[in-house]
Design a protein around this motif. Structure first.
Motif, PDB file in Angstrom:
ATOM      1  N   GLN A 197       3.257   9.635  -3.200  1.00  0.00           N
ATOM      2  CA  GLN A 197       2.864  10.991  -3.567  1.00  0.00           C
ATOM      3  C   GLN A 197       2.275  11.737  -2.362  1.00  0.00           C
ATOM      4  N   LEU A 198       1.519  11.024  -1.541  1.00  0.00           N
ATOM      5  CA  LEU A 198       0.839  11.655  -0.411  1.00  0.00           C
ATOM      6  C   LEU A 198       1.792  12.002   0.722  1.00  0.00           C
ATOM      7  N   LEU A 199       2.888  11.259   0.849  1.00  0.00           N
ATOM      8  CA  LEU A 199       3.811  11.499   1.955  1.00  0.00           C
ATOM      9  C   LEU A 199       4.547  12.824   1.801  1.00  0.00           C
ATOM     10  N   LYS A 200       4.665  13.535   2.899  1.00  0.00           N
ATOM     11  CA  LYS A 200       5.470  14.753   2.939  1.00  0.00           C
ATOM     12  C   LYS A 200       6.946  14.398   2.814  1.00  0.00           C
ATOM     13  N   PRO A 201       7.788  15.354   2.402  1.00  0.00           N
ATOM     14  CA  PRO A 201       9.230  15.109   2.469  1.00  0.00           C
ATOM     15  C   PRO A 201       9.630  14.716   3.896  1.00  0.00           C
ATOM     16  N   GLY A 202      10.431  13.653   3.997  1.00  0.00           N
ATOM     17  CA  GLY A 202      10.787  13.142   5.311  1.00  0.00           C
ATOM     18  C   GLY A 202       9.736  12.229   5.912  1.00  0.00           C
ATOM     19  N   ARG A 219       7.196   8.857   6.562  1.00  0.00           N
ATOM     20  CA  ARG A 219       7.499   7.471   6.918  1.00  0.00           C
ATOM     21  C   ARG A 219       6.383   6.554   6.432  1.00  0.00           C
ATOM     22  N   TYR A 220       6.778   5.430   5.868  1.00  0.00           N
ATOM     23  CA  TYR A 220       5.834   4.428   5.363  1.00  0.00           C
ATOM     24  C   TYR A 220       6.096   3.120   6.087  1.00  0.00           C
ATOM     25  N   ALA A 221       5.052   2.550   6.719  1.00  0.00           N
ATOM     26  CA  ALA A 221       5.169   1.280   7.430  1.00  0.00           C
ATOM     27  C   ALA A 221       4.194   0.277   6.825  1.00  0.00           C
ATOM     28  N   VAL A 222       4.662  -0.946   6.588  1.00  0.00           N
ATOM     29  CA  VAL A 222       3.819  -1.950   5.941  1.00  0.00           C
ATOM     30  C   VAL A 222       3.888  -3.266   6.696  1.00  0.00           C
ATOM     31  N   ALA A 223       2.741  -3.932   6.795  1.00  0.00           N
ATOM     32  CA  ALA A 223       2.685  -5.256   7.426  1.00  0.00           C
ATOM     33  C   ALA A 223       1.633  -6.122   6.751  1.00  0.00           C
ATOM     34  N   GLY A 224       1.318  -5.829   5.499  1.00  0.00           N
ATOM     35  CA  GLY A 224       0.323  -6.624   4.793  1.00  0.00           C
ATOM     36  C   GLY A 224       0.279  -6.235   3.333  1.00  0.00           C
ATOM     37  N   ALA A 225      -0.277  -7.120   2.511  1.00  0.00           N
ATOM     38  CA  ALA A 225      -0.343  -6.857   1.073  1.00  0.00           C
ATOM     39  C   ALA A 225      -1.583  -7.509   0.475  1.00  0.00           C
ATOM     40  N   ILE A 226      -2.741  -7.296   1.122  1.00  0.00           N
ATOM     41  CA  ILE A 226      -3.953  -7.963   0.662  1.00  0.00           C
ATOM     42  C   ILE A 226      -4.411  -7.455  -0.701  1.00  0.00           C
ATOM     43  N   GLY A 227      -3.915  -6.281  -1.126  1.00  0.00           N
ATOM     44  CA  GLY A 227      -4.268  -5.753  -2.442  1.00  0.00           C
ATOM     45  C   GLY A 227      -3.328  -6.198  -3.541  1.00  0.00           C
ATOM     46  N   GLY A 228      -2.264  -6.888  -3.172  1.00  0.00           N
ATOM     47  CA  GLY A 228      -1.274  -7.353  -4.146  1.00  0.00           C
ATOM     48  C   GLY A 228       0.130  -7.149  -3.620  1.00  0.00           C
ATOM     49  N   VAL A 238      -1.663  10.748  10.040  1.00  0.00           N
ATOM     50  CA  VAL A 238      -1.419   9.344   9.713  1.00  0.00           C
ATOM     51  C   VAL A 238      -2.525   8.831   8.796  1.00  0.00           C
ATOM     52  N   LEU A 239      -2.145   8.267   7.666  1.00  0.00           N
ATOM     53  CA  LEU A 239      -3.084   7.658   6.724  1.00  0.00           C
ATOM     54  C   LEU A 239      -3.012   6.143   6.886  1.00  0.00           C
ATOM     55  N   ILE A 240      -4.178   5.499   7.068  1.00  0.00           N
ATOM     56  CA  ILE A 240      -4.235   4.063   7.317  1.00  0.00           C
ATOM     57  C   ILE A 240      -5.060   3.386   6.226  1.00  0.00           C
ATOM     58  N   SER A 241      -4.434   2.466   5.495  1.00  0.00           N
ATOM     59  CA  SER A 241      -5.160   1.704   4.487  1.00  0.00           C
ATOM     60  C   SER A 241      -5.775   0.470   5.122  1.00  0.00           C
ATOM     61  N   GLY A 242      -6.791  -0.094   4.462  1.00  0.00           N
ATOM     62  CA  GLY A 242      -7.439  -1.287   5.016  1.00  0.00           C
ATOM     63  C   GLY A 242      -7.940  -1.057   6.425  1.00  0.00           C
ATOM     64  N   ALA A 243      -8.505   0.129   6.671  1.00  0.00           N
ATOM     65  CA  ALA A 243      -8.788   0.560   8.042  1.00  0.00           C
ATOM     66  C   ALA A 243      -9.941  -0.169   8.705  1.00  0.00           C
ATOM     67  N   SER A 244     -10.747  -0.900   7.953  1.00  0.00           N
ATOM     68  CA  SER A 244     -11.864  -1.615   8.571  1.00  0.00           C
ATOM     69  C   SER A 244     -11.487  -3.032   9.000  1.00  0.00           C
ATOM     70  N   ASP A 291       2.128  12.633   7.101  1.00  0.00           N
ATOM     71  CA  ASP A 291       3.448  12.338   7.659  1.00  0.00           C
ATOM     72  C   ASP A 291       3.776  10.855   7.630  1.00  0.00           C
ATOM     73  N   VAL A 292       2.739  10.023   7.846  1.00  0.00           N
ATOM     74  CA  VAL A 292       2.948   8.580   7.972  1.00  0.00           C
ATOM     75  C   VAL A 292       1.857   7.845   7.199  1.00  0.00           C
ATOM     76  N   VAL A 293       2.242   6.811   6.466  1.00  0.00           N
ATOM     77  CA  VAL A 293       1.288   5.879   5.880  1.00  0.00           C
ATOM     78  C   VAL A 293       1.454   4.540   6.587  1.00  0.00           C
ATOM     79  N   VAL A 294       0.348   4.010   7.146  1.00  0.00           N
ATOM     80  CA  VAL A 294       0.302   2.680   7.724  1.00  0.00           C
ATOM     81  C   VAL A 294      -0.473   1.817   6.733  1.00  0.00           C
ATOM     82  N   ASP A 295       0.237   0.902   6.072  1.00  0.00           N
ATOM     83  CA  ASP A 295      -0.331   0.206   4.919  1.00  0.00           C
ATOM     84  C   ASP A 295      -0.491  -1.282   5.176  1.00  0.00           C
ATOM     85  N   LEU A 296      -1.717  -1.777   4.945  1.00  0.00           N
ATOM     86  CA  LEU A 296      -2.007  -3.216   5.011  1.00  0.00           C
ATOM     87  C   LEU A 296      -2.428  -3.758   3.655  1.00  0.00           C
ATOM     88  N   VAL A 297      -2.397  -2.921   2.619  1.00  0.00           N
ATOM     89  CA  VAL A 297      -3.008  -3.275   1.345  1.00  0.00           C
ATOM     90  C   VAL A 297      -2.000  -3.424   0.222  1.00  0.00           C
TER      91      VAL A 297
END
Length: 360
Positions: A268-273, A275-284, A191-197, A252-258
């Motif tokens: 590009q980073l996600l494997k085939p199949g 999942r991308y989940a988003v609940a924020g857009a502080i980067g734009g 799992v890759l998490i953006s805005g992790a701090s 496998d999964v991107v958890v994105d707040l940015v």
């Protein structure tokens, strides 16, 4: 008006309360501390909570600034739910406190319970909400000495953590848990998490580890060790080329707040199949999507706002079992809400900034 007692209890309420009201969309000069506010009036399915502490969130800032509006700042869609706000408004979604009174349809035994408020509301004033609302946005919230909420949204909590520590959890951790649930994160996942701090990001790190996943956190170089300390298996900095650092088709999964300009890289980073989940857009809020990446890799995209029914109860269990720990960066008295929000917007902190509301 004389002091009240409710449900023939011995809980006495004062004639007024202190709190902070937002008078209009705008900068921090629209926030006003007052000590003459009316104590909320309960409907049949409500509970009244004496607020001990309340956390600060992006939602508070975004609502004040009308960031949610897709038109003008004062348009009719400038709230969390996409509807117009009613001013003056008491904000504050993250609340820990004690139930001091209940409506006629609520068991009086709840009086005296320590409680956390579920911020995503399905009910208000004993009526269902459709669409759902947010505590401190579509109704008054917790930046005051007392607040009310539907009984179903006040969760009893048994914990040795302080009120301040518990107030760091509801909004951020329920948002993070909802994202992980929607993306069906499990122990086999990377799992890759953006805005992790930030509040939600650091919550997602802990909650993903509680599920047994391998966690990669994106943060600034100065916060690398702190993210490793709370459970991240690997940390990459915002300045690094993520494809070079991690490789295409590596998570496998991107958890994105940015969101923002980095967004195409996540696909590009996600494997085939993947999942991308988003609940924020502080980067734009606006991103560039190559639809070919979406369909050729069979990706699933999840927008995560309304909490699934089990999410907040899962959070309570994690807390009571000691599986997650609070990250309180700073505390301020309620009167210093402007300083607290200014510190929040600088984004130098790790975890949550919390307002202490109960008077000594």
């Amino acid at each position: 008006m004389p002091n009240q007692t409710l449900n023939k209890t011995r809980i006495y309420l004062p004639e007024s309360m202190s709190g902070v009201v937002l008078t209009a969309h705008g900068e921090t000069d629209k926030l006003h501390y007052r000590n003459d506010l009316e104590i909320p009036t309960l409907t049949s399915h409500d509970v009244l909570i004496r607020v001990a502490a309340a956390g600060i969130n992006n939602t508070d800032i975004n609502t004040r600034l009308a960031w949610y509006s897709k038109g003008e700042a004062d348009s009719a869609d400038a709230s969390w739910s996409g509807q117009a706000l009613t001013f003056p408004l008491i904000q504050g979604a993250d609340v820990c406190g004690t139930i001091v009174a209940v409506g006629s349809a609520v068991d009086p035994k709840r009086i005296g319970e320590r409680a956390l408020i579920e911020p995503c509301l399905q009910e208000h004033n004993s009526e269902p909400l459709n669409p759902p609302g947010y505590f401190g946005s579509e109704c008054h919230g917790g930046f005051a000495e007392y607040t009310k909420v539907a009984n179903r949204h006040a969760y009893a909590i048994q914990s040795n953590l302080s009120d301040t520590e518990l107030a760091s959890f509801p909004c951020s951790y329920s948002t993070a848990e909802n994202m992980l649930s929607r993306a069906n994160v499990n122990r086999q996942d990377i799992v890759l998490i953006s805005g992790a701090s930030g509040g939600v990001g650091s919550a997602a790190v802990q909650l993903a580890k509680a599920r047994g996943a391998h966690v990669i956190a994106i943060t600034s170089a100065s916060k690398r060790l702190a993210l490793l300390d709370i459970g991240a298996d690997q940390v990459v900095t915002r300045e690094e080329d993520l494809v070079t650092a991690l490789g295409e088709n590596s998570v496998d999964v991107v958890v994105d707040l940015v969101a923002g300009k980095t967004w195409p890289v996540f696909l590009q980073l996600l494997k085939p199949g993947g999942r991308y989940a988003v609940a924020g857009a502080i980067g734009g809020a606006f991103v560039e999507l190559d639809v070919r990446s979406l369909y050729l890799k069979d990706l699933s995209l999840f927008g995560c706002t309304v909490l699934a029914p089990e999410v907040f109860q899962n959070l309570i269990h994690y807390l009571e079992e000691g599986k997650i720990q609070p990250l309180v960066a700073q505390t301020y008295p309620l009167k210093e809400i402007v300083k607290a929000q200014e510190a929040f917007q600088k984004k130098h902190h790790l975890g949550k900034i919390v307002l202490n509301i109960m008077k000594d």
